[in-house]
Design an enzyme around this catalytic site. Sequence first.
Site, PDB file in Angstrom:
ATOM      1  CG  ASP A  83      36.833  68.658  17.639  1.00 17.57           C
ATOM      2  OD1 ASP A  83      35.816  67.990  17.347  1.00 17.57           O
ATOM      3  OD2 ASP A  83      37.945  68.132  17.830  1.00 17.57           O
ATOM      4  CG  HIS A 136      35.102  65.882  22.291  1.00 19.88           C
ATOM      5  ND1 HIS A 136      36.130  65.192  22.877  1.00 19.88           N
ATOM      6  CD2 HIS A 136      35.410  65.960  20.962  1.00 19.88           C
ATOM      7  CE1 HIS A 136      37.034  64.883  21.954  1.00 19.88           C
ATOM      8  NE2 HIS A 136      36.614  65.339  20.797  1.00 19.88           N
ATOM      9  CB  ILE A 195      37.163  61.806  26.137  1.00 21.99           C
ATOM     10  CG1 ILE A 195      37.022  61.918  24.611  1.00 21.99           C
ATOM     11  CG2 ILE A 195      36.828  60.398  26.601  1.00 21.99           C
ATOM     12  CD1 ILE A 195      37.958  61.002  23.831  1.00 21.99           C
ATOM     13  N   GLY A 246      41.817  66.123  22.588  1.00 18.02           N
ATOM     14  CA  GLY A 246      43.255  65.987  22.733  1.00 18.02           C
ATOM     15  C   GLY A 246      43.983  67.322  22.656  1.00 18.02           C
TER      16      GLY A 246
END
Length: 275
Positions: free
Chosen positions: A185, A190, A205, A208
């Site tokens: 990902d 990110h 961040i 998830g």
Amino acid sequence: MSTDLTGAGSTGTELTGAAAWAGRALGERTVGYTETDAILYALAVGAPAGDLDLVFEDRLRVLPSFGLTLAQWAPDVLAEQGAFDNRAVHGSQELAVLKPLPRSGEILLNARVGEVWDKGAAAVFNVIVECEYFVATWSLFAPGFGGFGGDRGPSKSAALTEEPLGGASVQTVANQAALYRLLGDRHHIHIDPQAAERIGQKRPILHGLASLASATLPLAELAGAHPADLVQLAGRFAGVVFPGDEITVRTWEGGRFDARVGDQPVLTEGLAVFG
């Protein structure tokens, strides 16, 4: 490959808008990985270097949630096909484990769109990936694609009001998102501060799915189980985690859990069951 987009077994009326994606095949893919990939995954979700069952090839047990990285291509295919735009977010995740992942090898994955729910202002697309080892379901919340007259789908579960049975925490690290993105990902939010700022975040961040997998480590300890014994996992993403945050989990009967950073919820409607 053609796909029937008419109402199955009902009026035969052609479906339109988001509803037309329900049941659509997203294809098959054979995905390979090595022991090194499985170890990198364990480290990227917070496994300590001393947990040799997860990070040492001679004793390796593969975390079941690693399968989610192998299947990440499926929701990406739906996005690339234009089912929704870049406002869509990953709303929740489910994983049912059928048997342990091998230490390395190749896995044949089959992906399709499940139900598409109409939330009025948004649509929720369920992407299902199946193989002999697990069944994984992504729920993708797409603002602006609702209002097509479909079923609203299930409502959010009621908030847990009873006292939790226990609690524990896991410390994320500053380079955790940088590590996790090596598993597939590569979304810029990110790693790139400017990309994170464009979505209203002060810095990059954590993924998830990395937060969800990280939570399984203290949850296994609370359950008196090994993290690789996970057989069922679910969670709704309720807030962001920044690399370096401490994630605190609370547990209730039946494997239910939630997770917070400070007083802010980051995972709700959690379920983690260990065999």
